[in-house]
Scaffold this active site. Structure first.
Site, PDB file in Angstrom:
ATOM      1  N   ARG A  90       3.547  -0.268 -13.349  1.00 21.46           N
ATOM      2  CA  ARG A  90       4.048   1.087 -13.133  1.00 21.46           C
ATOM      3  C   ARG A  90       3.758   1.899 -14.385  1.00 21.46           C
ATOM      4  O   ARG A  90       3.889   1.392 -15.504  1.00 21.46           O
ATOM      5  CB  ARG A  90       5.564   1.080 -12.878  1.00 21.46           C
ATOM      6  CG  ARG A  90       5.967   0.537 -11.519  1.00 21.46           C
ATOM      7  CD  ARG A  90       5.519   1.461 -10.380  1.00 21.46           C
ATOM      8  NE  ARG A  90       5.966   0.997  -9.076  1.00 21.46           N
ATOM      9  CZ  ARG A  90       5.236   0.234  -8.258  1.00 21.46           C
ATOM     10  NH1 ARG A  90       4.014  -0.135  -8.606  1.00 21.46           N
ATOM     11  NH2 ARG A  90       5.712  -0.129  -7.086  1.00 21.46           N
ATOM     12  N   HIS A 132      -4.219   4.304  -8.608  1.00 20.81           N
ATOM     13  CA  HIS A 132      -3.233   3.371  -8.043  1.00 20.81           C
ATOM     14  C   HIS A 132      -3.741   2.717  -6.752  1.00 20.81           C
ATOM     15  O   HIS A 132      -3.211   2.963  -5.661  1.00 20.81           O
ATOM     16  CB  HIS A 132      -1.890   4.083  -7.774  1.00 20.81           C
ATOM     17  CG  HIS A 132      -0.728   3.116  -7.695  1.00 20.81           C
ATOM     18  ND1 HIS A 132       0.536   3.436  -8.079  1.00 20.81           N
ATOM     19  CD2 HIS A 132      -0.659   1.821  -7.264  1.00 20.81           C
ATOM     20  CE1 HIS A 132       1.350   2.398  -7.886  1.00 20.81           C
ATOM     21  NE2 HIS A 132       0.631   1.405  -7.392  1.00 20.81           N
ATOM     22  N   ILE A 133      -4.774   1.902  -6.916  1.00 17.69           N
ATOM     23  CA  ILE A 133      -5.372   1.271  -5.727  1.00 17.69           C
ATOM     24  C   ILE A 133      -5.022  -0.210  -5.601  1.00 17.69           C
ATOM     25  O   ILE A 133      -5.570  -0.903  -4.756  1.00 17.69           O
ATOM     26  CB  ILE A 133      -6.910   1.449  -5.676  1.00 17.69           C
ATOM     27  CG1 ILE A 133      -7.556   0.948  -6.974  1.00 17.69           C
ATOM     28  CG2 ILE A 133      -7.281   2.899  -5.394  1.00 17.69           C
ATOM     29  CD1 ILE A 133      -9.075   0.822  -6.870  1.00 17.69           C
ATOM     30  N   VAL A 190       5.573  -3.372  -2.898  1.00 16.56           N
ATOM     31  CA  VAL A 190       6.118  -4.565  -3.544  1.00 16.56           C
ATOM     32  C   VAL A 190       7.215  -4.135  -4.522  1.00 16.56           C
ATOM     33  O   VAL A 190       8.281  -4.714  -4.576  1.00 16.56           O
ATOM     34  CB  VAL A 190       4.995  -5.322  -4.291  1.00 16.56           C
ATOM     35  CG1 VAL A 190       5.554  -6.523  -5.030  1.00 16.56           C
ATOM     36  CG2 VAL A 190       3.916  -5.768  -3.313  1.00 16.56           C
ATOM     37  N   GLY A 191       6.928  -3.059  -5.267  1.00 13.63           N
ATOM     38  CA  GLY A 191       7.934  -2.538  -6.187  1.00 13.63           C
ATOM     39  C   GLY A 191       8.932  -1.676  -5.428  1.00 13.63           C
ATOM     40  O   GLY A 191       8.591  -1.061  -4.414  1.00 13.63           O
ATOM     41  N   GLY A 202       5.241 -13.178 -13.385  1.00 10.87           N
ATOM     42  CA  GLY A 202       5.131 -13.253 -11.922  1.00 10.87           C
ATOM     43  C   GLY A 202       4.302 -12.087 -11.454  1.00 10.87           C
ATOM     44  O   GLY A 202       3.090 -12.143 -11.357  1.00 10.87           O
TER      45      GLY A 202
HETATM   46  O1  LIG Z   1       2.192  -0.735  -6.427  1.00 14.18           O
HETATM   47  C1  LIG Z   1       2.239  -1.193  -5.355  1.00 14.18           C
HETATM   48  C2  LIG Z   1       3.403  -1.671  -4.667  1.00 14.18           C
HETATM   49  O2  LIG Z   1       4.505  -1.655  -5.228  1.00 14.18           O
HETATM   50  O3  LIG Z   1       3.274  -2.073  -3.527  1.00 14.18           O
END
Ligand SMILES: O=CC(=O)O
Length: 326
Positions: A241, A289-290, A74-75, A153
């Site tokens: 993050r 980071h799950i 997503v990031g 968001g």
């Molecule tokens: O941290 C998770 C992503 O950016 O998908």
């Protein structure tokens, strides 16, 4: 090992049938590979690179530019947008697929820290569980609390709904405060939540949860100045993050008892070395980071016929498995 450096996904097929070639940097589930294969057959002339969020995409990897780079995340803070633009490379990413999963993990982190769940589990195992003690393992609940949300968001700035607050509302949170790059009146009205300066959020919140994307503006925004304004009963959590937080300052805030606890799904670096001092705190819950470890990301990508030309904002699969940012 899980790591497949430059596994040439379709080399043989591509050579024989002039199909586009794509490098997939990690083992991805068969469902995903099927979607990619199908997609590539339909989109003539595209050379692709499919990466994950742990791999930086910068000038070094773009010396032989592909026409499309996609990241299964997503990031996209690990992607140098400047370099991509320079080489005319398009970027695909996967917004939305994690929204609910990330909100659930946020709730999990807040509950784990406020109820001291992991510490309590350990105590039960090591005979810390003696006779009943009225003050033992007392935590601060979400009910009647003030919740500060940093980034309403989520880490995707196109996101137009705030799943985190929606998921937390049923726990009886009394008041939501948020900060963002700009007020988000539509999203905020649905909760409702109030747009406040960072200092006010730090001072007034019982819980602060970080959900924003990493950008030059949010880098290290959670630092000693913010922690020093927080109450010593406040619980801090971060699932966006690691670099949004100044980790040394967070360490000091925990060591000095300036904040009550921290729940972290993201760190600098990742993986965090096992001898890192943050692991020593009982009141610091660290997850590897799950947020993105959800089947929804893997199986949501129902395939839909892609358009032949890709342009900004085009959605290539029904559930946004790949979305072209530019
Ligand atoms: O941290 C998770 C992503 O950016 O998908």
């Amino acid at each position: 090992s899980e790591f497949y450096t430059c596994c040439n996904f379709q080399a043989a097929e591509a050579a024989s049938q002039q199909l586009p070639r794509t490098y997939v940097m990690r083992r991805i589930p068969p469902e995903g590979a099927k979607i990619l294969r199908h997609l590539l057959k339909k989109v003539a002339g595209i050379q692709g690179l499919y990466r994950l969020l742990s791999e930086r995409i910068d000038a070094d990897v773009l010396d032989a530019p592909e026409s499309t780079v996609s990241t299964m995340s997503v990031g996209y803070d690990h992607v140098s947008l400047e370099e991509l633009k320079k080489t005319g490379t398009r970027l695909g990413y996967t917004p939305e697929v994690l929204t609910e999963a990330a909100a659930e993990l946020t709730v999990a982190l807040l509950l784990a820290t406020s109820c001291q769940l992991l510490e309590a589990v350990d105590e039960a195992k090591v005979s810390g569980w003696g006779s009943w003690k009225p003050l033992w393992m007392c935590g601060y609940g979400l009910t009647d609390s003030t919740m500060g949300i940093l980034g309403l968001g989520c880490i995707d700035e196109l996101q137009q709904r705030t799943a985190v607050a929606m998921h937390l509302k049923p726990f009886g949170v009394r008041k939501f405060l948020y900060i963002n790059t700009a007020p988000q009146p539509k999203m905020a009205a649905a909760i409702p939540t109030e747009f406040v300066p960072l200092e006010e959020m730090a001072r007034c919140s019982d819980f602060i949860t970080v959900c924003c994307m990493l950008s030059p503006g949010s880098q290290s925004i959670c630092n000693s100045s913010m922690f020093s304004q927080m109450k010593d009963t406040t619980i801090f959590s971060n699932r966006s993050r690691g670099s949004v937080v100044n980790q040394d300052d967070l360490y000091q805030a925990l060591a000095s008892g300036h904040i009550a606890a921290a729940g972290l799904d993201v760190m600098v670096p990742e993986p965090l070395p096992t001898d890192h001092p943050l692991f020593k705190f009982k009141n610091c819950v660290i997850l590897p980071h799950i947020t993105n470890a959800t089947w929804s990301r893997v199986v949501k990508g129902c395939y839909r016929d892609p358009p032949t030309a890709l342009c900004k904002g085009e959605i290539l699969t029904e559930n946004l498995i790949i979305y072209i940012l530019f």
